[in-house]
Design a protein around this motif. Structure first.
Motif, PDB file in Angstrom:
ATOM      1  N   ILE A  89       0.858  -1.182   0.000  1.00  0.00           N
ATOM      2  CA  ILE A  89       0.000   0.000   0.000  1.00  0.00           C
ATOM      3  C   ILE A  89       0.897   1.236   0.000  1.00  0.00           C
ATOM      4  N   SER A  90       0.624   2.163  -0.897  1.00  0.00           N
ATOM      5  CA  SER A  90       1.392   3.401  -0.966  1.00  0.00           C
ATOM      6  C   SER A  90       0.435   4.555  -1.205  1.00  0.00           C
ATOM      7  N   SER A  91       0.647   5.673  -0.516  1.00  0.00           N
ATOM      8  CA  SER A  91      -0.276   6.802  -0.601  1.00  0.00           C
ATOM      9  C   SER A  91       0.494   8.105  -0.740  1.00  0.00           C
ATOM     10  N   LYS A  92      -0.124   9.089  -1.444  1.00  0.00           N
ATOM     11  CA  LYS A  92       0.460  10.420  -1.539  1.00  0.00           C
ATOM     12  C   LYS A  92       0.289  11.189  -0.229  1.00  0.00           C
ATOM     13  N   SER A  93      -0.693  10.796   0.566  1.00  0.00           N
ATOM     14  CA  SER A  93      -0.918  11.411   1.869  1.00  0.00           C
ATOM     15  C   SER A  93      -0.970  10.306   2.908  1.00  0.00           C
ATOM     16  N   THR A  94      -1.308  10.638   4.140  1.00  0.00           N
ATOM     17  CA  THR A  94      -1.322   9.626   5.183  1.00  0.00           C
ATOM     18  C   THR A  94      -2.455   8.647   4.973  1.00  0.00           C
ATOM     19  N   LEU A  95      -2.197   7.389   5.353  1.00  0.00           N
ATOM     20  CA  LEU A  95      -3.181   6.326   5.157  1.00  0.00           C
ATOM     21  C   LEU A  95      -4.309   6.384   6.173  1.00  0.00           C
ATOM     22  N   GLY A  96      -4.105   7.031   7.287  1.00  0.00           N
ATOM     23  CA  GLY A  96      -5.153   7.113   8.290  1.00  0.00           C
ATOM     24  C   GLY A  96      -4.643   7.808   9.531  1.00  0.00           C
ATOM     25  N   GLN A  97      -5.546   8.173  10.388  1.00  0.00           N
ATOM     26  CA  GLN A  97      -5.183   8.825  11.635  1.00  0.00           C
ATOM     27  C   GLN A  97      -5.451   7.869  12.791  1.00  0.00           C
ATOM     28  N   GLY A  98      -4.819   8.146  13.911  1.00  0.00           N
ATOM     29  CA  GLY A  98      -5.063   7.319  15.080  1.00  0.00           C
ATOM     30  C   GLY A  98      -4.187   6.092  15.100  1.00  0.00           C
ATOM     31  N   SER A  99      -4.559   5.128  15.904  1.00  0.00           N
ATOM     32  CA  SER A  99      -3.696   3.979  16.148  1.00  0.00           C
ATOM     33  C   SER A  99      -4.065   2.759  15.330  1.00  0.00           C
ATOM     34  N   ALA A 100      -5.085   2.842  14.479  1.00  0.00           N
ATOM     35  CA  ALA A 100      -5.546   1.671  13.741  1.00  0.00           C
ATOM     36  C   ALA A 100      -5.555   1.944  12.241  1.00  0.00           C
ATOM     37  N   LEU A 101      -5.232   0.915  11.465  1.00  0.00           N
ATOM     38  CA  LEU A 101      -5.287   0.994  10.012  1.00  0.00           C
ATOM     39  C   LEU A 101      -5.963  -0.267   9.485  1.00  0.00           C
ATOM     40  N   SER A 102      -7.163  -0.094   8.913  1.00  0.00           N
ATOM     41  CA  SER A 102      -7.886  -1.229   8.334  1.00  0.00           C
ATOM     42  C   SER A 102      -7.247  -1.601   7.002  1.00  0.00           C
ATOM     43  N   LEU A 103      -6.866  -2.865   6.849  1.00  0.00           N
ATOM     44  CA  LEU A 103      -6.247  -3.333   5.607  1.00  0.00           C
ATOM     45  C   LEU A 103      -7.274  -3.929   4.654  1.00  0.00           C
ATOM     46  N   GLY A 104      -8.210  -4.703   5.190  1.00  0.00           N
ATOM     47  CA  GLY A 104      -9.222  -5.325   4.337  1.00  0.00           C
ATOM     48  C   GLY A 104      -9.576  -6.696   4.866  1.00  0.00           C
ATOM     49  N   SER A 105      -9.915  -7.623   3.966  1.00  0.00           N
ATOM     50  CA  SER A 105     -10.350  -8.940   4.413  1.00  0.00           C
ATOM     51  C   SER A 105      -9.893 -10.021   3.448  1.00  0.00           C
ATOM     52  N   LEU A 106      -9.645 -11.205   3.997  1.00  0.00           N
ATOM     53  CA  LEU A 106      -9.295 -12.380   3.210  1.00  0.00           C
ATOM     54  C   LEU A 106     -10.554 -12.948   2.574  1.00  0.00           C
ATOM     55  N   ILE A 107     -10.436 -13.394   1.338  1.00  0.00           N
ATOM     56  CA  ILE A 107     -11.545 -14.052   0.658  1.00  0.00           C
ATOM     57  C   ILE A 107     -11.325 -15.551   0.757  1.00  0.00           C
ATOM     58  N   GLY A 108     -12.305 -16.277   1.261  1.00  0.00           N
ATOM     59  CA  GLY A 108     -12.155 -17.715   1.423  1.00  0.00           C
ATOM     60  C   GLY A 108     -12.059 -18.103   2.883  1.00  0.00           C
ATOM     61  N   GLN A 109     -11.636 -19.345   3.117  1.00  0.00           N
ATOM     62  CA  GLN A 109     -11.634 -19.889   4.467  1.00  0.00           C
ATOM     63  C   GLN A 109     -10.264 -19.855   5.134  1.00  0.00           C
ATOM     64  N   ALA A 110      -9.243 -19.367   4.441  1.00  0.00           N
ATOM     65  CA  ALA A 110      -7.901 -19.351   5.027  1.00  0.00           C
ATOM     66  C   ALA A 110      -7.848 -18.415   6.227  1.00  0.00           C
TER      67      ALA A 110
END
Length: 429
Positions: A89-110
């Protein structure tokens, strides 16, 4: 794209190590909530991230990035190697504020068994800092501000049920930004729509999980808000090219049936004039031109060498033809030639758009009854489905109420009209 993101991240990390090594801080951890993945315990906002998720089984499925990472300023990619998925993940600005950054979710049962190769970068205006960790602690269960969950609800640590807020996939011509990926019923959610240069907001809708509309209030300046229902919501927007105040073409007069279409494709940079002040609406369009136009619409992706002997590498249509042939959008003649200078026929154009729509996952199931046209029998076998779909979606209409003229050439005015309709169809589907 994956290689580019990896190189950018490596450069940023190298710069960070040279300029200002990170001060000691409490280690972040990976938070899992079902298939949702987030990083918690961050000491500052960051502009780039790389992380490897080691799974309990082969990562045959894909990874869905969080909606908050769908901004045009943020670039995301992932690679799969056996049981491991590496996110970039790369951004021109900050990816988020605070102490948490949501990445997303796995598809499937892994499920995630371990985490390695975490790299975080923050490049500010005056300083550069970085953090890198060989492994992370994994914690399970919900945490306030945690990962994106596409399921029906997400429970915060305070006992309040929060539902997902997400943008509809496939948005082009602009972006949607919102400050939260989950909200509780009754909470006011704000978001911003930002058209790309040369585009305007054409439509906007917020719907709940059943498809029912949610009332939206305009706040001005591209800002909007709505009251969160007891359901996941999807924000759907469509951007279209802005119509210029004037066209430079003296052969596209006010009131001409094709003027809006010419304005559309000219503003979207899909078609140019044949000279600075002429569009030449009645000139025929060649097969090479059509493929080049569609190549521009797709963002001019990288393409290899073409296999057609009549498409020399130096021609303007060489890369477009190579791209279109590799993706199955175009086919050559039985002679093995592409014939780029041949005029495009109406049925050939229908077939090209039909294959491109299929390649993009658009709905191409609709069919019109071509038997109402006297020359329906003249449609070539390879183009029957494509022509029936194109007439059904009104991309192509009869030359009159009784004829399709499938083998007739498509002049530039007709091509502009068909392309405008196709772009609008793609945005709606």
């Amino acid at each position: 794209m994956k290689r580019i993101l990896s190189k950018l991240l490596a450069v940023a990390l190298a710069a960070a190590l040279l300029v200002c090594p990170a001060a000691a801080a409490a280690a972040p951890w990976l938070q899992l909530n079902g298939q949702s993945v987030s990083i918690q315990g961050l000491s500052e906002p960051y502009t780039a991230l790389q992380i490897t998720l080691n799974l309990n089984q082969e990562a045959a499925g894909s990874f869905q990035f969080a909606p908050a990472l769908s901004s045009g300023d943020i670039h995301t990619a992932y690679t799969v190697n056996g049981n491991s998925v590496t996110l970039y993940i790369s951004s021109k600005s900050t990816l988020g504020q605070g102490s948490a950054l949501s990445l997303g979710s796995l598809i499937g049962q892994a499920s995630v068994e371990s985490v390695s190769n975490l790299k975080l970068v923050n490049v500010g205006s005056n300083d550069t800092s970085q953090t890198a960790s060989a492994s992370l602690e994994i914690r399970n269960g919900s945490t306030p501000g945690g990962g994106f969950n596409p399921g029906p609800s997400w429970g915060g640590g305070d006992g309040v049920t929060r539902y997902p807020v997400q943008a509809a996939p496939g948005t082009s011509g602009g972006s949607v930004q919102f400050g939260t990926t989950h909200a509780a019923p009754g909470e006011t959610v704000s978001f911003t729509t930002t058209p790309n240069p040369g585009y305007i907001l054409n439509s906007l809708a917020v719907t709940d999980s059943t498809g029912r509309g949610v009332a939206v209030s305009g706040l001005g300046g591209g800002k909007w808000s709505f009251v969160m229902p007891a359901s996941a919501v999807t924000i759907s927007v469509a951007f279209t090219p802005a119509q210029p105040a004037f066209l430079p073409f003296r052969d596209v007069a006010q009131g001409e049936w094709f003027r809006d279409a010419v304005s559309y494709v000219y503003t979207a940079r899909l078609m140019n004039g044949t000279s600075p002040d002429l569009f030449s609406p009645w000139e025929t369009t060649t097969r090479g031109m059509i493929v080049t136009i569609l190549y521009r619409y797709d963002g001019s992706p990288a393409a290899g060498m073409t296999s057609f002997p009549d498409v020399p590498p130096g021609e303007y249509y060489a890369a477009p033809v190579s791209w279109a042939a590799a993706s199955g959008v175009v086919k050559g003649y039985e002679t093995g030639l592409f014939e780029p200078q041949n005029p495009i026929t109406r049925e050939q154009m229908a077939a090209i758009l039909y294959r491109y729509a299929q390649q993009k996952g658009l709905d191409v199931s609709g069919r019109a009854d071509l038997s109402v046209y006297a020359d329906a029998g003249q449609v070539s076998p390879y183009a029957k489905d494509a022509m029936a779909w194109a007439v059904h979606t009104q991309l192509i209409t009869g030359v009159d109420s009784r004829t399709l003229q499938p083998g007739g050439s498509a002049v530039r005015a007709q091509v502009a009209t068909i392309l405008m309709r196709f772009c609008q169809y793609a945005q709606a589907h």
